[in-house]
Design a protein around this motif. Structure first.
Motif, PDB file in Angstrom:
ATOM      1  N   GLN A  42       0.831  -1.207   0.000  1.00  0.00           N
ATOM      2  CA  GLN A  42       0.000   0.000   0.000  1.00  0.00           C
ATOM      3  C   GLN A  42       0.867   1.260   0.000  1.00  0.00           C
ATOM      4  OE1 GLN A  42      -2.284  -1.388   3.431  1.00  0.00           O
ATOM      5  NE2 GLN A  42      -4.150  -1.087   2.239  1.00  0.00           N
ATOM      6  N   ALA A  43       1.930   1.256   0.770  1.00  0.00           N
ATOM      7  CA  ALA A  43       2.831   2.414   0.795  1.00  0.00           C
ATOM      8  C   ALA A  43       3.462   2.626  -0.578  1.00  0.00           C
ATOM      9  CB  ALA A  43       3.902   2.229   1.864  1.00  0.00           C
ATOM     10  N   HIS A  44       3.887   1.546  -1.218  1.00  0.00           N
ATOM     11  CA  HIS A  44       4.488   1.653  -2.550  1.00  0.00           C
ATOM     12  C   HIS A  44       3.464   2.125  -3.586  1.00  0.00           C
ATOM     13  CE1 HIS A  44       8.386   0.094  -1.500  1.00  0.00           C
ATOM     14  NE2 HIS A  44       7.897  -1.066  -1.090  1.00  0.00           N
ATOM     15  N   LEU A  45       2.240   1.617  -3.485  1.00  0.00           N
ATOM     16  CA  LEU A  45       1.197   2.043  -4.430  1.00  0.00           C
ATOM     17  C   LEU A  45       0.876   3.525  -4.244  1.00  0.00           C
ATOM     18  CD1 LEU A  45      -1.169  -1.065  -4.265  1.00  0.00           C
ATOM     19  CD2 LEU A  45       0.273  -0.376  -6.201  1.00  0.00           C
ATOM     20  N   ARG A  46       0.816   3.980  -2.994  1.00  0.00           N
ATOM     21  CA  ARG A  46       0.585   5.403  -2.728  1.00  0.00           C
ATOM     22  C   ARG A  46       1.690   6.263  -3.349  1.00  0.00           C
ATOM     23  NH1 ARG A  46       0.208   4.090   2.542  1.00  0.00           N
ATOM     24  NH2 ARG A  46      -1.881   3.463   3.069  1.00  0.00           N
ATOM     25  N   ALA A  47       2.894   5.714  -3.387  1.00  0.00           N
ATOM     26  CA  ALA A  47       4.039   6.439  -3.947  1.00  0.00           C
ATOM     27  C   ALA A  47       4.092   6.358  -5.471  1.00  0.00           C
ATOM     28  CB  ALA A  47       5.339   5.895  -3.351  1.00  0.00           C
ATOM     29  N   GLY A  48       3.105   5.691  -6.073  1.00  0.00           N
ATOM     30  CA  GLY A  48       3.022   5.641  -7.527  1.00  0.00           C
ATOM     31  C   GLY A  48       3.647   4.424  -8.187  1.00  0.00           C
ATOM     32  N   ARG A  49       4.119   3.478  -7.404  1.00  0.00           N
ATOM     33  CA  ARG A  49       4.700   2.268  -7.998  1.00  0.00           C
ATOM     34  C   ARG A  49       3.594   1.310  -8.415  1.00  0.00           C
ATOM     35  NH1 ARG A  49       9.450  -0.094  -4.649  1.00  0.00           N
ATOM     36  NH2 ARG A  49       9.681  -1.273  -6.576  1.00  0.00           N
ATOM     37  N   SER A  50       3.915   0.429  -9.323  1.00  0.00           N
ATOM     38  CA  SER A  50       2.939  -0.561  -9.812  1.00  0.00           C
ATOM     39  C   SER A  50       3.122  -1.890  -9.085  1.00  0.00           C
ATOM     40  CB  SER A  50       3.136  -0.785 -11.315  1.00  0.00           C
ATOM     41  OG  SER A  50       4.385  -1.425 -11.544  1.00  0.00           O
ATOM     42  N   LEU A  51       2.082  -2.712  -9.137  1.00  0.00           N
ATOM     43  CA  LEU A  51       2.196  -4.058  -8.564  1.00  0.00           C
ATOM     44  C   LEU A  51       3.330  -4.818  -9.232  1.00  0.00           C
ATOM     45  CD1 LEU A  51      -1.451  -5.423  -8.136  1.00  0.00           C
ATOM     46  CD2 LEU A  51       0.114  -4.629  -6.371  1.00  0.00           C
TER      47      LEU A  51
ATOM     48  N   TRP B  29      -8.453  -0.092  -4.775  1.00  0.00           N
ATOM     49  CA  TRP B  29      -7.913   0.522  -3.563  1.00  0.00           C
ATOM     50  C   TRP B  29      -7.194   1.825  -3.912  1.00  0.00           C
ATOM     51  CZ3 TRP B  29      -3.037   1.908  -1.988  1.00  0.00           C
ATOM     52  CH2 TRP B  29      -2.927   2.277  -0.649  1.00  0.00           C
ATOM     53  N   ARG B  30      -6.387   1.770  -4.951  1.00  0.00           N
ATOM     54  CA  ARG B  30      -5.632   2.954  -5.369  1.00  0.00           C
ATOM     55  C   ARG B  30      -6.568   4.079  -5.782  1.00  0.00           C
ATOM     56  NH1 ARG B  30      -0.410   5.097  -6.631  1.00  0.00           N
ATOM     57  NH2 ARG B  30      -1.113   7.232  -6.864  1.00  0.00           N
ATOM     58  N   GLU B  31      -7.634   3.757  -6.503  1.00  0.00           N
ATOM     59  CA  GLU B  31      -8.613   4.775  -6.911  1.00  0.00           C
ATOM     60  C   GLU B  31      -9.292   5.388  -5.691  1.00  0.00           C
ATOM     61  OE1 GLU B  31     -11.235   2.918  -9.742  1.00  0.00           O
ATOM     62  OE2 GLU B  31      -9.644   2.741 -11.243  1.00  0.00           O
ATOM     63  N   ALA B  32      -9.615   4.558  -4.705  1.00  0.00           N
ATOM     64  CA  ALA B  32     -10.244   5.070  -3.478  1.00  0.00           C
ATOM     65  C   ALA B  32      -9.289   5.992  -2.730  1.00  0.00           C
ATOM     66  CB  ALA B  32     -10.671   3.911  -2.583  1.00  0.00           C
TER      67      ALA B  32
END
Length: 117
Positions: free
Chosen positions: A70-79, A109-112
């Motif tokens: 989740q922290a990585h996704l918030r920072a703009g990284r991809s799965l 989750w990312r969209e939310a």
């Protein structure tokens, strides 16, 4: 003190495993390896971990990895860019665990999260 990370860190044997999991979440951790870190048998380790931390070792590791994801996704990284470093064979495996544990896809989750900013 209620079960949780702080209670686990206060336990001399469990703290070794918890520290190792946090330092190297992408390692292919097995119950045997976690128990070895604690210097305990698998069954004794699993029972004590559940009693002290409140989760099974596997569930705890999955939750820790998802927290990092989740922290990585918030920072703009991809799965795709984080799956291997978090210990998943491929992005699909991480995506399945994400949906299982959090009840929504990583994309939803990312969209939310983006809508909440």
């Amino acid at each position: 003190m209620p079960p949780g990370l702080l209670t686990g860190l206060a336990d001399p044997q469990l703290s070794r495993t918890l520290t190792a999991l946090h330092e190297a979440p992408g390692e292919p951790w097995s119950l045997a390896q976690m128990a070895q870190q604690a210097g305990m048998s698998r069954s004794a380790f699993a029972a004590r971990f559940k009693a002290v931390v409140g989760d099974t070792p596997a569930d705890y590791l999955a939750h820790w990895r998802l927290t990092l994801a989740q922290a990585h996704l918030r920072a703009g990284r991809s799965l795709k860019s984080i799956a291997h470093e978090l210990g998943y064979a491929n992005p699909s495996a991480l995506s399945r665990v994400f949906a299982q544990k959090l009840g929504m896809s990583a994309r939803d989750w990312r969209e939310a999260v983006d809508e909440g900013r």
